[in-house]
Write a protein that holds these residues in place. Structure first.
Motif, PDB file in Angstrom:
ATOM      1  N   ARG A   1       0.836  -1.210   0.000  1.00 50.60           N
ATOM      2  CA  ARG A   1       0.000   0.000   0.000  1.00 50.60           C
ATOM      3  C   ARG A   1       0.871   1.261   0.000  1.00 50.60           C
ATOM      4  NH1 ARG A   1      -5.424  -1.679   1.426  1.00 50.60           N
ATOM      5  NH2 ARG A   1      -5.465  -3.793   0.621  1.00 50.60           N
TER       6      ARG A   1
ATOM      7  N   LYS B   1       3.285   2.330   1.892  1.00 44.89           N
ATOM      8  CA  LYS B   1       3.612   3.019   3.144  1.00 44.89           C
ATOM      9  C   LYS B   1       5.080   2.764   3.492  1.00 44.89           C
ATOM     10  CE  LYS B   1      -0.636   4.168   3.402  1.00 44.89           C
ATOM     11  NZ  LYS B   1      -0.890   5.326   2.518  1.00 44.89           N
TER      12      LYS B   1
ATOM     13  N   ASN C   1     -10.275  -6.369  12.688  1.00 45.90           N
ATOM     14  CA  ASN C   1      -9.318  -5.563  11.924  1.00 45.90           C
ATOM     15  C   ASN C   1      -7.927  -5.579  12.545  1.00 45.90           C
ATOM     16  OD1 ASN C   1     -11.185  -4.658   9.975  1.00 45.90           O
ATOM     17  ND2 ASN C   1     -12.004  -3.192  11.453  1.00 45.90           N
TER      18      ASN C   1
ATOM     19  N   HIS D   1      -2.780  -4.083   6.186  1.00 49.16           N
ATOM     20  CA  HIS D   1      -3.765  -3.359   5.369  1.00 49.16           C
ATOM     21  C   HIS D   1      -4.514  -2.323   6.186  1.00 49.16           C
ATOM     22  CE1 HIS D   1      -4.273  -6.501   1.907  1.00 49.16           C
ATOM     23  NE2 HIS D   1      -3.091  -5.923   1.935  1.00 49.16           N
ATOM     24  N   ARG D   2      -4.947  -2.720   7.388  1.00 44.75           N
ATOM     25  CA  ARG D   2      -5.772  -1.806   8.192  1.00 44.75           C
ATOM     26  C   ARG D   2      -4.944  -0.621   8.693  1.00 44.75           C
ATOM     27  NH1 ARG D   2      -8.979  -4.041   5.583  1.00 44.75           N
ATOM     28  NH2 ARG D   2     -10.526  -5.545   6.317  1.00 44.75           N
TER      29      ARG D   2
ATOM     30  N   GLU E   1      -4.815   1.724   5.846  1.00 46.90           N
ATOM     31  CA  GLU E   1      -6.097   2.437   5.704  1.00 46.90           C
ATOM     32  C   GLU E   1      -6.262   3.508   6.775  1.00 46.90           C
ATOM     33  OE1 GLU E   1      -8.247  -1.516   3.895  1.00 46.90           O
ATOM     34  OE2 GLU E   1      -9.096  -0.607   5.705  1.00 46.90           O
ATOM     35  N   TYR E   2      -5.823   3.175   7.964  1.00 47.18           N
ATOM     36  CA  TYR E   2      -5.884   4.135   9.072  1.00 47.18           C
ATOM     37  C   TYR E   2      -5.119   5.418   8.705  1.00 47.18           C
ATOM     38  CZ  TYR E   2      -4.552   6.216  13.560  1.00 47.18           C
ATOM     39  OH  TYR E   2      -4.301   7.087  14.579  1.00 47.18           O
TER      40      TYR E   2
ATOM     41  N   ASP F   1      -4.420   6.441   5.614  1.00 44.20           N
ATOM     42  CA  ASP F   1      -5.134   7.113   4.525  1.00 44.20           C
ATOM     43  C   ASP F   1      -6.296   7.952   5.074  1.00 44.20           C
ATOM     44  OD1 ASP F   1      -3.414   5.980   2.725  1.00 44.20           O
ATOM     45  OD2 ASP F   1      -4.737   4.300   2.215  1.00 44.20           O
ATOM     46  N   GLN F   2      -6.997   7.396   6.053  1.00 42.61           N
ATOM     47  CA  GLN F   2      -8.116   8.133   6.688  1.00 42.61           C
ATOM     48  C   GLN F   2      -7.598   9.412   7.339  1.00 42.61           C
ATOM     49  OE1 GLN F   2     -11.377   7.639   6.828  1.00 42.61           O
ATOM     50  NE2 GLN F   2     -11.263   5.836   5.502  1.00 42.61           N
TER      51      GLN F   2
END
Lengths: 284, 102
Positions: A23, A25, A239, A272-273, A276-277, A279-280
């Motif tokens: 992703r 990061k 998650n 992954h989570r 996403e965290y 990105d949020q």
């Protein structure tokens, strides 16, 4: 600052690191000596899907190689504490500090129950960090309780600083300086008055001013006060999120079964989570 | 007000009255670096209410020995010159404010 810092690069941690890299990061993995990983000692692992017949060491080396090829950065060291700041975390690693936006705990099972006297004398002679506190014990007797594979190196460092070191462990250590006394011992406790006065090893009293307790990893609740546990393991949801926002956990530290496949799977979810965290956070 | 760097000579006078909070630290200690911004922040927030100071244990080994500082960072709280509490290791700011406000 890194997007993600992973605490200990075993199967779960390396899996999480690889997934966070997919992703895009930035990822740092902090690990102690790889020989401390219980998988390292497994002669043969036959229940990992599609890859039977490998030794634990071969699996770990393959996981490490994959992570390196994906651009995961690594440092060798022991995380001593993690401090949440307003939108990131500071991690103390020996004498270094790193900052991360999300943290993934993959410490494995930290077996060590605290020793009698350990909590009582923490900061009054008990220390977890030779680099931090060694200087305060120059010219004094110190005991090193070596439970991590790299503990002899830290004992050597203390001796070189001018501490008078006795090394205590349940087996003869490799790589210990010849001028350091070695004492085999199983039952250990820290005793003293206002501060540490001795360690008792199998009933024998060894006077000392300081006790360095060197485990492969600190217990997650010691690293991160306020972390919720369940049955002795880190409490997580589907998650792999813990009760602390931005902190995820994967692998043996979240509970049984203590198996490589489970660790790798959980690492994937956590990686992954965590991505996403982040990105949020960028959106808000 | 910035954090005050305390020396052996100035120490006793500085903590003699009111509330004081003193961080014992060294440059070779990672966790101490982590705590530094927290301490500086508290120095600003408690200006006029409490003295927030730092002692470099490399420069002031006598002070470290006098207060039995055996692990850093250690933060010691004083009321009118008498130790009332101490916190060893890095803690969140709330752990320190709880003592300062108490």
């Amino acid at each position: 600052m890194y997007d993600v810092v992973v605490v200990v690069g075993g199967p779960a941690g390396l899996s999480a690191a690889v997934q966070a890299r997919t992703r895009n990061k930035s990822v740092l993995v902090v690990s102690g000596d790889v020989r401390d990983n219980p998988l390292w000692k497994a002669r043969l692992v036959n229940n990992y899907l599609g890859m039977p017949g490998l030794s634990g060491q071969e699996m770990l080396e393959s996981f490490q190689k994959h992570a390196r090829e994906m651009g995961v950065e690594e440092i060798n060291g022991r995380v001593l504490n993690i401090m949440p700041a307003s939108s990131s975390f500071y991690l103390g690693i020996g004498s270094q500090v790193e900052e991360a936006r999300a943290v993934i705990l993959a410490t494995g099972v930290v077996r060590a129950a605290q020793l009698p006297g350990e909590a009582e004398y923490l900061g009054r002679g008990v220390s977890y960090c030779a680099t931090c506190d060694g200087m305060l014990y120059r010219g004094k007797e110190v005991a090193v309780l070596g439970m991590a594979a790299d503990a002899p190196e830290e004992a050597n460092y203390l001796q070189e600083l001018g501490c008078k070191v006795t090394y205590i462990s349940d087996r003869q250590p490799e790589g210990l300086r010849k001028d350091i006394a070695f004492r085999r011992g199983f039952k250990r406790q820290v005793v003293g008055g206002q501060s540490v006065e001795a360690v008792e090893v199998d009933g024998e009293r060894l006077p000392c001013a300081g006790v360095f307790i060197l485990r492969p990893s600190l217990a997650p609740v010691q690293l991160l006060p306020g972390l919720a546990l369940e049955g002795g393991y880190i409490a997580v949801d589907r998650n792999m999120a813990t009760n602390l926002p931005g902190v995820f956990a994967a692998g043996d530290c979240t509970g049984t079964p203590l198996q490589v496949s489970k660790a790798v799977g959980e690492g994937l979810v956590a990686g992954h989570r965590a991505a996403e965290y982040i990105d949020q956070m960028d959106k808000s | 007000m910035a954090t005050i760097h305390l020396t052996k000579e100035a120490f006793d006078k500085a903590i003699s009255s009111g509330t004081a909070m003193v961080d014992f630290w060294a440059s070779w200690c990672g966790p101490c670096k982590m705590l530094a911004p927290v301490i500086d922040d508290l120095a600003g927030k408690y200006e006029g209410k409490a003295l927030v100071g730092k002692v470099n244990v490399d420069d002031e080994p006598e002070l470290a020995a006098r207060f039995g500082v055996m692990s850093i960072p250690t933060v010691i709280f004083f009321k009118d010159g008498v130790e009332v509490d101490r916190k060893v290791g890095v803690m969140p700011a709330a752990a320190y404010t709880a003592v300062l406000d108490g």
